[in-house]
Design a protein around this motif. Structure first.
Motif, PDB file in Angstrom:
ATOM      1  N   GLU A  28       0.894   9.746   9.677  1.00  0.00           N
ATOM      2  CA  GLU A  28      -0.321  10.086   8.926  1.00  0.00           C
ATOM      3  C   GLU A  28      -0.495   9.136   7.733  1.00  0.00           C
ATOM      4  O   GLU A  28      -1.594   8.647   7.470  1.00  0.00           O
ATOM      5  CB  GLU A  28      -0.233  11.538   8.439  1.00  0.00           C
ATOM      6  CG  GLU A  28      -1.458  12.007   7.698  1.00  0.00           C
ATOM      7  CD  GLU A  28      -1.320  13.446   7.245  1.00  0.00           C
ATOM      8  OE1 GLU A  28      -1.231  13.674   6.012  1.00  0.00           O
ATOM      9  OE2 GLU A  28      -1.301  14.342   8.110  1.00  0.00           O
ATOM     10  N   ALA A  29       0.585   8.871   7.034  1.00  0.00           N
ATOM     11  CA  ALA A  29       0.531   7.944   5.892  1.00  0.00           C
ATOM     12  C   ALA A  29       0.168   6.533   6.357  1.00  0.00           C
ATOM     13  O   ALA A  29      -0.597   5.832   5.690  1.00  0.00           O
ATOM     14  CB  ALA A  29       1.867   7.941   5.151  1.00  0.00           C
ATOM     15  N   GLY A  66       1.906  11.334   3.411  1.00  0.00           N
ATOM     16  CA  GLY A  66       1.638  12.014   4.674  1.00  0.00           C
ATOM     17  C   GLY A  66       2.229  13.404   4.622  1.00  0.00           C
ATOM     18  O   GLY A  66       3.188  13.659   3.887  1.00  0.00           O
ATOM     19  N   GLU A  74       5.701  17.045   2.469  1.00  0.00           N
ATOM     20  CA  GLU A  74       5.073  15.746   2.272  1.00  0.00           C
ATOM     21  C   GLU A  74       6.118  14.653   2.180  1.00  0.00           C
ATOM     22  O   GLU A  74       7.268  14.912   1.838  1.00  0.00           O
ATOM     23  CB  GLU A  74       4.226  15.748   0.994  1.00  0.00           C
ATOM     24  CG  GLU A  74       3.015  16.632   1.075  1.00  0.00           C
ATOM     25  CD  GLU A  74       2.131  16.516  -0.151  1.00  0.00           C
ATOM     26  OE1 GLU A  74       2.606  16.076  -1.220  1.00  0.00           O
ATOM     27  OE2 GLU A  74       0.952  16.880  -0.028  1.00  0.00           O
ATOM     28  N   ALA A  76      -6.382   2.406   6.785  1.00  0.00           N
ATOM     29  CA  ALA A  76      -7.764   2.577   6.319  1.00  0.00           C
ATOM     30  C   ALA A  76      -7.972   1.888   4.967  1.00  0.00           C
ATOM     31  O   ALA A  76      -9.004   1.247   4.741  1.00  0.00           O
ATOM     32  CB  ALA A  76      -8.093   4.076   6.206  1.00  0.00           C
ATOM     33  N   GLU A  77      -6.995   2.004   4.088  1.00  0.00           N
ATOM     34  CA  GLU A  77      -7.090   1.383   2.770  1.00  0.00           C
ATOM     35  C   GLU A  77      -7.032  -0.146   2.862  1.00  0.00           C
ATOM     36  O   GLU A  77      -7.722  -0.848   2.115  1.00  0.00           O
ATOM     37  CB  GLU A  77      -5.955   1.888   1.874  1.00  0.00           C
ATOM     38  CG  GLU A  77      -6.006   1.358   0.457  1.00  0.00           C
ATOM     39  CD  GLU A  77      -4.840   1.847  -0.397  1.00  0.00           C
ATOM     40  OE1 GLU A  77      -4.620   1.223  -1.449  1.00  0.00           O
ATOM     41  OE2 GLU A  77      -4.156   2.812  -0.030  1.00  0.00           O
ATOM     42  N   TYR A 117       0.839  -1.188   0.000  1.00  0.00           N
ATOM     43  CA  TYR A 117       0.000   0.000   0.000  1.00  0.00           C
ATOM     44  C   TYR A 117       0.879   1.246   0.000  1.00  0.00           C
ATOM     45  O   TYR A 117       1.969   1.248   0.574  1.00  0.00           O
ATOM     46  CB  TYR A 117      -0.902   0.012   1.244  1.00  0.00           C
ATOM     47  CG  TYR A 117      -1.811  -1.174   1.303  1.00  0.00           C
ATOM     48  CD1 TYR A 117      -3.055  -1.138   0.698  1.00  0.00           C
ATOM     49  CD2 TYR A 117      -1.411  -2.351   1.938  1.00  0.00           C
ATOM     50  CE1 TYR A 117      -3.894  -2.241   0.739  1.00  0.00           C
ATOM     51  CE2 TYR A 117      -2.239  -3.454   1.976  1.00  0.00           C
ATOM     52  CZ  TYR A 117      -3.481  -3.394   1.379  1.00  0.00           C
ATOM     53  OH  TYR A 117      -4.300  -4.490   1.418  1.00  0.00           O
ATOM     54  N   GLU A 142      -1.693   5.731   8.887  1.00  0.00           N
ATOM     55  CA  GLU A 142      -3.129   5.717   9.170  1.00  0.00           C
ATOM     56  C   GLU A 142      -3.938   5.580   7.871  1.00  0.00           C
ATOM     57  O   GLU A 142      -4.928   4.855   7.824  1.00  0.00           O
ATOM     58  CB  GLU A 142      -3.553   6.971   9.951  1.00  0.00           C
ATOM     59  CG  GLU A 142      -3.037   6.989  11.382  1.00  0.00           C
ATOM     60  CD  GLU A 142      -3.433   5.763  12.192  1.00  0.00           C
ATOM     61  OE1 GLU A 142      -4.624   5.360  12.147  1.00  0.00           O
ATOM     62  OE2 GLU A 142      -2.568   5.196  12.888  1.00  0.00           O
ATOM     63  N   ALA A 143      -3.522   6.279   6.826  1.00  0.00           N
ATOM     64  CA  ALA A 143      -4.198   6.174   5.534  1.00  0.00           C
ATOM     65  C   ALA A 143      -4.064   4.756   4.963  1.00  0.00           C
ATOM     66  O   ALA A 143      -5.007   4.199   4.415  1.00  0.00           O
ATOM     67  CB  ALA A 143      -3.631   7.197   4.553  1.00  0.00           C
ATOM     68  N   ALA A 171       0.807   5.651   0.460  1.00  0.00           N
ATOM     69  CA  ALA A 171       0.077   6.838   0.899  1.00  0.00           C
ATOM     70  C   ALA A 171       1.070   7.979   1.073  1.00  0.00           C
ATOM     71  O   ALA A 171       2.276   7.763   1.210  1.00  0.00           O
ATOM     72  CB  ALA A 171      -0.652   6.573   2.212  1.00  0.00           C
TER      73      ALA A 171
END
Length: 173
Positions: free
Chosen positions: A163-164, A87, A97, A170-171, A83, A166-167, A85
């Motif tokens: 933060e990434a 952040g 970022e 979720a994915e 995955y 957490e994304a 993402a």
């Protein structure tokens, strides 16, 4: 002699002030890392204790082994795969970022890649140091048990990384 004593006292107080300032910084960092590590360690210890007790119990009774297995399978809440993402975090020079790629197998991080996306040269330097050191911190860990605070001298980049993550969670769920 009086002047000499004053010089020694001044030097000692200066050294003490520097030591206290550095210790304060170290305590804050260690405190943050400790606070974030303690739940991870507790969970890990709990799991180890559960495994140890279920091993002991399973030699006596099969039902506790079944209970342990069912809790392990329910604990696997994320789909295996890779995955990606992005952040973000705020540095002294503005918003930055960081791109994160994580490979999961049974909720365990088996690989991680961090790609610096900073625009400021200082941030690029910190992100690169972070990217070089993050695998040693998170690979082999359960994704639910990680929350990095400082890696390779970089503390702000960890906010974007978390933060990434957490994304990604979720994915993957």
């Amino acid at each position: 002699m009086n002047l000499r004593q004053k010089q020694i006292t001044l030097a000692a107080m200066t050294g003490l002030s520097i030591s206290v300032a550095l210790a304060g910084c170290a305590t804050d960092t260690a405190g943050s890392a400790e606070a974030e590590t303690v739940p991870t360690s507790s969970s890990g210890s709990s799991s180890s204790s559960s495994s140890d007790s279920s091993t002991t119990d399973s030699s006596t009774t099969d039902s506790s082994s079944t209970d342990s297995s069912s809790s392990d399978s329910s604990a696997s809440t994320y789909t295996d795969g890779t995955y990606e993402a992005t952040g973000s975090y705020t540095s002294p020079n503005g918003q930055e970022e960081i791109d994160v790629s994580i490979t999961l197998e049974s909720d365990i991080i088996t690989a991680v890649t961090v790609t610096p996306e900073a625009t400021n040269p200082n941030s690029v330097n910190y992100q690169t140091q972070f990217a070089d050191g993050i695998a040693a911190v998170v690979v082999g860990e359960d994704i639910d048990e990680i929350s990095v605070s400082r890696v390779a001298g970089s503390s702000l980049t960890s906010g974007g990384f978390n933060e990434a993550v957490e994304a990604i969670k979720a994915e993957a769920s």
